[in-house]
Scaffold this motif. Structure first.
Motif, PDB file in Angstrom:
ATOM      1  N   ILE A   1       0.856  -1.185   0.000  1.00  0.00           N
ATOM      2  CA  ILE A   1       0.000   0.000   0.000  1.00  0.00           C
ATOM      3  C   ILE A   1       0.893   1.236   0.000  1.00  0.00           C
ATOM      4  O   ILE A   1       1.574   1.521   0.973  1.00  0.00           O
ATOM      5  CB  ILE A   1      -0.979  -0.013   1.197  1.00  0.00           C
ATOM      6  CG1 ILE A   1      -1.985  -1.160   0.999  1.00  0.00           C
ATOM      7  CG2 ILE A   1      -1.695   1.332   1.327  1.00  0.00           C
ATOM      8  CD1 ILE A   1      -3.084  -1.239   2.027  1.00  0.00           C
ATOM      9  N   LYS A   2       0.913   1.920  -1.148  1.00  0.00           N
ATOM     10  CA  LYS A   2       1.761   3.112  -1.279  1.00  0.00           C
ATOM     11  C   LYS A   2       0.977   4.379  -0.956  1.00  0.00           C
ATOM     12  O   LYS A   2       1.541   5.391  -0.569  1.00  0.00           O
ATOM     13  CB  LYS A   2       2.306   3.209  -2.711  1.00  0.00           C
ATOM     14  CG  LYS A   2       3.274   2.078  -3.083  1.00  0.00           C
ATOM     15  CD  LYS A   2       4.040   2.429  -4.348  1.00  0.00           C
ATOM     16  CE  LYS A   2       5.203   1.489  -4.585  1.00  0.00           C
ATOM     17  NZ  LYS A   2       4.850   0.359  -5.438  1.00  0.00           N
ATOM     18  N   LYS A   3      -0.338   4.304  -1.188  1.00  0.00           N
ATOM     19  CA  LYS A   3      -1.158   5.493  -0.961  1.00  0.00           C
ATOM     20  C   LYS A   3      -2.433   5.077  -0.235  1.00  0.00           C
ATOM     21  O   LYS A   3      -3.093   4.119  -0.627  1.00  0.00           O
ATOM     22  CB  LYS A   3      -1.509   6.128  -2.308  1.00  0.00           C
ATOM     23  CG  LYS A   3      -2.394   7.356  -2.201  1.00  0.00           C
ATOM     24  CD  LYS A   3      -2.694   7.934  -3.581  1.00  0.00           C
ATOM     25  CE  LYS A   3      -3.548   9.180  -3.474  1.00  0.00           C
ATOM     26  NZ  LYS A   3      -3.823   9.771  -4.795  1.00  0.00           N
ATOM     27  N   ALA A   4      -2.751   5.773   0.837  1.00  0.00           N
ATOM     28  CA  ALA A   4      -3.988   5.511   1.576  1.00  0.00           C
ATOM     29  C   ALA A   4      -4.483   6.846   2.087  1.00  0.00           C
ATOM     30  O   ALA A   4      -3.809   7.497   2.883  1.00  0.00           O
ATOM     31  CB  ALA A   4      -3.719   4.565   2.738  1.00  0.00           C
ATOM     32  N   GLU A   5      -5.650   7.266   1.588  1.00  0.00           N
ATOM     33  CA  GLU A   5      -6.158   8.553   2.061  1.00  0.00           C
ATOM     34  C   GLU A   5      -7.663   8.507   2.263  1.00  0.00           C
ATOM     35  O   GLU A   5      -8.379   7.836   1.536  1.00  0.00           O
ATOM     36  CB  GLU A   5      -5.761   9.682   1.108  1.00  0.00           C
ATOM     37  CG  GLU A   5      -6.254   9.499  -0.303  1.00  0.00           C
ATOM     38  CD  GLU A   5      -5.710  10.541  -1.277  1.00  0.00           C
ATOM     39  OE1 GLU A   5      -4.722  11.213  -0.946  1.00  0.00           O
ATOM     40  OE2 GLU A   5      -6.285  10.659  -2.368  1.00  0.00           O
TER      41      GLU A   5
ATOM     42  N   SER B   1      -7.367   0.212  14.548  1.00  0.00           N
ATOM     43  CA  SER B   1      -5.955  -0.178  14.685  1.00  0.00           C
ATOM     44  C   SER B   1      -5.538  -1.113  13.553  1.00  0.00           C
ATOM     45  O   SER B   1      -4.443  -1.003  13.005  1.00  0.00           O
ATOM     46  CB  SER B   1      -5.708  -0.873  16.025  1.00  0.00           C
ATOM     47  OG  SER B   1      -6.052  -0.007  17.081  1.00  0.00           O
ATOM     48  N   LEU B   2      -6.419  -2.045  13.202  1.00  0.00           N
ATOM     49  CA  LEU B   2      -6.115  -2.984  12.117  1.00  0.00           C
ATOM     50  C   LEU B   2      -5.989  -2.248  10.780  1.00  0.00           C
ATOM     51  O   LEU B   2      -5.057  -2.489  10.014  1.00  0.00           O
ATOM     52  CB  LEU B   2      -7.188  -4.068  12.018  1.00  0.00           C
ATOM     53  CG  LEU B   2      -6.911  -5.110  10.923  1.00  0.00           C
ATOM     54  CD1 LEU B   2      -5.854  -6.116  11.368  1.00  0.00           C
ATOM     55  CD2 LEU B   2      -8.172  -5.839  10.512  1.00  0.00           C
ATOM     56  N   ILE B   3      -6.916  -1.333  10.521  1.00  0.00           N
ATOM     57  CA  ILE B   3      -6.874  -0.563   9.263  1.00  0.00           C
ATOM     58  C   ILE B   3      -5.585   0.248   9.196  1.00  0.00           C
ATOM     59  O   ILE B   3      -4.904   0.279   8.163  1.00  0.00           O
ATOM     60  CB  ILE B   3      -8.128   0.339   9.143  1.00  0.00           C
ATOM     61  CG1 ILE B   3      -9.376  -0.529   8.893  1.00  0.00           C
ATOM     62  CG2 ILE B   3      -7.957   1.381   8.030  1.00  0.00           C
ATOM     63  CD1 ILE B   3     -10.693   0.201   8.991  1.00  0.00           C
ATOM     64  N   ASN B   4      -5.213   0.869  10.312  1.00  0.00           N
ATOM     65  CA  ASN B   4      -3.972   1.657  10.349  1.00  0.00           C
ATOM     66  C   ASN B   4      -2.746   0.759  10.134  1.00  0.00           C
ATOM     67  O   ASN B   4      -1.801   1.130   9.439  1.00  0.00           O
ATOM     68  CB  ASN B   4      -3.860   2.426  11.664  1.00  0.00           C
ATOM     69  CG  ASN B   4      -4.918   3.513  11.770  1.00  0.00           C
ATOM     70  OD1 ASN B   4      -5.452   3.994  10.775  1.00  0.00           O
ATOM     71  ND2 ASN B   4      -5.251   3.907  12.989  1.00  0.00           N
ATOM     72  N   MET B   5      -2.774  -0.441  10.710  1.00  0.00           N
ATOM     73  CA  MET B   5      -1.668  -1.379  10.540  1.00  0.00           C
ATOM     74  C   MET B   5      -1.552  -1.817   9.078  1.00  0.00           C
ATOM     75  O   MET B   5      -0.468  -1.818   8.492  1.00  0.00           O
ATOM     76  CB  MET B   5      -1.894  -2.599  11.445  1.00  0.00           C
ATOM     77  CG  MET B   5      -0.749  -3.613  11.446  1.00  0.00           C
ATOM     78  SD  MET B   5      -1.024  -5.091  10.448  1.00  0.00           S
ATOM     79  CE  MET B   5      -2.165  -6.073  11.343  1.00  0.00           C
TER      80      MET B   5
ATOM     81  N   GLY C   1      -0.319   1.077   6.974  1.00  0.00           N
ATOM     82  CA  GLY C   1       0.949   1.666   7.389  1.00  0.00           C
ATOM     83  C   GLY C   1       0.831   3.126   7.788  1.00  0.00           C
ATOM     84  O   GLY C   1       1.803   3.867   7.784  1.00  0.00           O
ATOM     85  N   ARG C   2      -0.401   3.568   8.125  1.00  0.00           N
ATOM     86  CA  ARG C   2      -0.624   4.946   8.579  1.00  0.00           C
ATOM     87  C   ARG C   2      -1.079   4.922  10.016  1.00  0.00           C
ATOM     88  O   ARG C   2      -2.025   4.207  10.344  1.00  0.00           O
ATOM     89  CB  ARG C   2      -1.734   5.623   7.746  1.00  0.00           C
ATOM     90  CG  ARG C   2      -1.481   5.675   6.273  1.00  0.00           C
ATOM     91  CD  ARG C   2      -0.355   6.636   5.942  1.00  0.00           C
ATOM     92  NE  ARG C   2       0.410   6.163   4.817  1.00  0.00           N
ATOM     93  CZ  ARG C   2       0.126   6.426   3.553  1.00  0.00           C
ATOM     94  NH1 ARG C   2      -0.893   7.180   3.264  1.00  0.00           N
ATOM     95  NH2 ARG C   2       0.879   5.941   2.596  1.00  0.00           N
ATOM     96  N   LYS C   3      -0.440   5.723  10.853  1.00  0.00           N
ATOM     97  CA  LYS C   3      -0.767   5.666  12.282  1.00  0.00           C
ATOM     98  C   LYS C   3      -2.165   6.168  12.621  1.00  0.00           C
ATOM     99  O   LYS C   3      -2.799   5.687  13.541  1.00  0.00           O
ATOM    100  CB  LYS C   3       0.268   6.467  13.079  1.00  0.00           C
ATOM    101  CG  LYS C   3       1.525   5.648  13.324  1.00  0.00           C
ATOM    102  CD  LYS C   3       2.337   6.223  14.466  1.00  0.00           C
ATOM    103  CE  LYS C   3       3.363   5.252  15.008  1.00  0.00           C
ATOM    104  NZ  LYS C   3       4.185   4.602  13.985  1.00  0.00           N
TER     105      LYS C   3
END
Length: 195
Positions: free
Chosen positions: A3-7, A38-42, A45-47
């Protein structure tokens, strides 16, 4: 999959407000406080992509996140949270079921289960509803770092055996921990495969 981009794209209170384009969507749902944000952030790779909170039941809308400009990760409200008013609970149930039943872009639902607990009636009923309505889903056991590996295996097998009472074929399942990144690659590989 990397995942390079997540917005964050949009929060919707009804189906008609969801993004119009035809990108595939995978949705995450579970009881309140199961560790969904927490799972989605993991995974991404976005805190702080999905807002985590000490207060259960924070997500009240359908949240779309654009991933790599090619698909949407959808964060659905948790279900079965007792501190909401009956009216709010009914509205949420209607919003979630409308999305799950009628969203044509939806290709899979990831149902999150806290690995520390014995099979819960509310989760089993929700799986039954998904099955009856022909909605493809997978089970994601969360918080694996909170129990020993022997206990984790035992709890997962208890759950799957319970499902075999009514299911001929078990849905795919994954064991994860947001703390230790356990299950991240398996889950992302699976999403890549179904996309």
């Amino acid at each position: 999959m990397e995942i390079k981009k997540a917005e964050f794209t949009i929060s919707s209170s009804k189906l008609s407000q969801c993004p119009k384009e035809n990108k595939a969507e995978v949705a995450f749902i579970g009881r309140s406080n199961v560790g969904k944000s927490s799972l989605i952030n993991m995974l991404t790779g976005r805190k702080a992509l999905a807002k985590t909170s000490a207060t259960p039941g924070k997500t009240l809308l359908i949240n779309h996140f654009n991933i790599n400009d090619s698909w949407y990760l959808v964060d659905l409200p948790g279900y079965g949270f007792a501190k909401r008013s009956k009216k709010t609970q009914e509205e949420l149930t209607k919003m979630i079921s409308t999305y799950l039943l009628y969203r044509e872009q939806l290709i899979n639902v990831f149902l999150l289960i806290d690995i520390r607990h014995a099979p819960q009636k509310i989760d089993l009923e929700f799986m039954e509803w998904l099955g009856v309505n022909g909605i493809p889903f997978s089970i994601v056991f969360t918080k694996a770092d909170k129990v020993g590996s022997g206990r984790a295996k035992m709890n997962v097998s208890d759950y799957l055996n319970k499902l075999l009472d009514t299911w001929e074929e078990l849905p795919p399942h994954f064991v994860t921990s947001s703390e230790t990144q356990t299950g991240k690659e398996e889950l992302l590989d699976y999403i890549e495969k179904i996309l």
